[in-house]
Motif scaffolding. Structure first.
Motif, PDB file in Angstrom:
ATOM      1  N   GLU A   3      -5.951 -30.706  25.290  1.00 46.28           N
ATOM      2  CA  GLU A   3      -6.677 -31.435  26.333  1.00 46.28           C
ATOM      3  C   GLU A   3      -7.880 -30.615  26.773  1.00 46.28           C
ATOM      4  N   GLY A   4      -8.948 -31.304  27.110  1.00 45.82           N
ATOM      5  CA  GLY A   4     -10.164 -30.619  27.535  1.00 45.82           C
ATOM      6  C   GLY A   4     -11.135 -30.386  26.389  1.00 45.82           C
ATOM      7  N   PHE A   5     -10.707 -30.698  25.161  1.00 47.78           N
ATOM      8  CA  PHE A   5     -11.558 -30.576  23.987  1.00 47.78           C
ATOM      9  C   PHE A   5     -11.625 -31.923  23.290  1.00 47.78           C
ATOM     10  N   THR A   6     -12.723 -32.157  22.598  1.00 45.52           N
ATOM     11  CA  THR A   6     -12.842 -33.331  21.743  1.00 45.52           C
ATOM     12  C   THR A   6     -13.270 -32.855  20.361  1.00 45.52           C
ATOM     13  N   GLU A   7     -12.898 -33.623  19.345  1.00 47.00           N
ATOM     14  CA  GLU A   7     -13.201 -33.283  17.960  1.00 47.00           C
ATOM     15  C   GLU A   7     -14.301 -34.209  17.446  1.00 47.00           C
ATOM     16  N   HIS A   8     -15.249 -33.631  16.722  1.00 46.02           N
ATOM     17  CA  HIS A   8     -16.392 -34.391  16.222  1.00 46.02           C
ATOM     18  C   HIS A   8     -16.740 -33.933  14.812  1.00 46.02           C
ATOM     19  N   GLN A   9     -17.644 -34.671  14.156  1.00 45.77           N
ATOM     20  CA  GLN A   9     -18.192 -34.266  12.869  1.00 45.77           C
ATOM     21  C   GLN A   9     -19.711 -34.237  12.973  1.00 45.77           C
ATOM     22  N   ASP A  10     -20.319 -33.222  12.347  1.00 51.14           N
ATOM     23  CA  ASP A  10     -21.772 -33.168  12.324  1.00 51.14           C
ATOM     24  C   ASP A  10     -22.303 -34.050  11.201  1.00 51.14           C
ATOM     25  N   ALA A  11     -23.613 -34.052  11.004  1.00 49.64           N
ATOM     26  CA  ALA A  11     -24.247 -34.904   9.994  1.00 49.64           C
ATOM     27  C   ALA A  11     -23.783 -34.579   8.574  1.00 49.64           C
ATOM     28  N   ASN A  12     -23.299 -33.355   8.354  1.00 53.42           N
ATOM     29  CA  ASN A  12     -22.805 -32.943   7.034  1.00 53.42           C
ATOM     30  C   ASN A  12     -21.316 -33.185   6.860  1.00 53.42           C
ATOM     31  N   GLY A  13     -20.684 -33.759   7.888  1.00 55.07           N
ATOM     32  CA  GLY A  13     -19.249 -34.016   7.814  1.00 55.07           C
ATOM     33  C   GLY A  13     -18.379 -32.846   8.216  1.00 55.07           C
ATOM     34  N   GLU A  14     -18.998 -31.762   8.692  1.00 54.75           N
ATOM     35  CA  GLU A  14     -18.224 -30.603   9.144  1.00 54.75           C
ATOM     36  C   GLU A  14     -17.632 -30.895  10.516  1.00 54.75           C
ATOM     37  N   VAL A  15     -16.383 -30.514  10.691  1.00 57.11           N
ATOM     38  CA  VAL A  15     -15.688 -30.748  11.953  1.00 57.11           C
ATOM     39  C   VAL A  15     -16.052 -29.646  12.946  1.00 57.11           C
ATOM     40  N   TYR A  16     -16.290 -30.046  14.192  1.00 53.83           N
ATOM     41  CA  TYR A  16     -16.485 -29.079  15.262  1.00 53.83           C
ATOM     42  C   TYR A  16     -15.791 -29.599  16.517  1.00 53.83           C
ATOM     43  N   PHE A  17     -15.660 -28.725  17.508  1.00 56.31           N
ATOM     44  CA  PHE A  17     -14.931 -29.047  18.727  1.00 56.31           C
ATOM     45  C   PHE A  17     -15.843 -28.835  19.926  1.00 56.31           C
ATOM     46  N   TYR A  18     -15.704 -29.711  20.894  1.00 54.75           N
ATOM     47  CA  TYR A  18     -16.532 -29.693  22.095  1.00 54.75           C
ATOM     48  C   TYR A  18     -15.629 -29.476  23.296  1.00 54.75           C
TER      49      TYR A  18
END
Length: 150
Positions: A53-68
Motif C-alpha cells: 500500500e502507498g505504492f503503484t506499479e507502472h510501465q514506461d514507454a519501453n515496457g519497463e516496470v517502475y514503482f511510484y
C-alpha cells in the motif's frame, strides 16, 4: 524447495515461476544459489511479493516496470519490498534450515504491520502532481521477474 518439470518445455517451475527467474532474483538479493539453497525460499517469496500500500506499479514507454510512491511522489525501478528480502537473506544466512511455517507467518505479519503503520502515517497525496521523479534507467535484469508476473 520442490518444483515441477514440464515435459513439453523442460523448464522447472515453482508455482507460476520458473527456476531461472527465481535464481536470477536470488542472485539480485544476495543469495548464492549453489552455496545457499536453503535461502531460495526467500527469493521465491520475493518474486511473488505484492506491491505494498502507498505504492503503484507502472510501465514506461519501453515496457519497463517502475514503482511510484504516492506520499513522496518518487518513482523507483526497485520493487518496494526488495530491501526487505535482502534483509531476510542476511537474517537467515548461516541458518542451516528453512524457517518453519510459523516463523515465515510471523515475518509476513511483521511486514503487514510495518506497512499498515507507514500507510497510516502518510499525509494525503497531492493528486495534481503525477510527475515521474528521480528516475534513472534500470540497473539490473531483475525487472523481468515483474513483467513475467504481470
Amino acid at each position: 524447495m520442490g518444483g515441477v518439470q514440464h515435459e513439453d518445455s523442460g523448464i522447472m517451475t515453482l508455482g507460476s515461476l520458473d527456476a531461472k527467474q527465481i535464481m536470477e532474483y536470488a542472485v539480485y538479493i544476495g543469495i548464492e544459489p549453489t552455496k545457499e539453497p536453503h535461502l531460495l525460499w526467500i527469493a521465491e517469496e520475493g518474486m511473488q511479493a505484492p506491491v505494498p500500500e502507498g505504492f503503484t506499479e507502472h510501465q514506461d514507454a519501453n515496457g519497463e516496470v517502475y514503482f511510484y510512491k504516492v506520499d513522496t511522489k518518487e518513482s523507483m525501478w526497485e520493487h518496494p519490498m526488495d530491501q526487505h528480502y535482502m534483509g531476510l537473506v542476511k537474517q537467515f544466512r548461516g541458518s542451516p534450515a528453512t524457517p518453519n511455517e510459523e516463523e515465515r507467518r510471523f515475518d509476513k505479519e511483521k511486514v503487514k504491520r510495518v506497512n499498515d503503520a507507514a500507510v497510516a502515517a502518510e499525509a494525503a497525496p497531492d493528486e495534481d502532481n503525477d510527475a515521474i521523479i528521480n528516475m534513472a534507467p534500470p540497473q539490473s535484469g531483475f525487472l523481468s521477474r515483474l513483467k513475467a508476473l504481470a
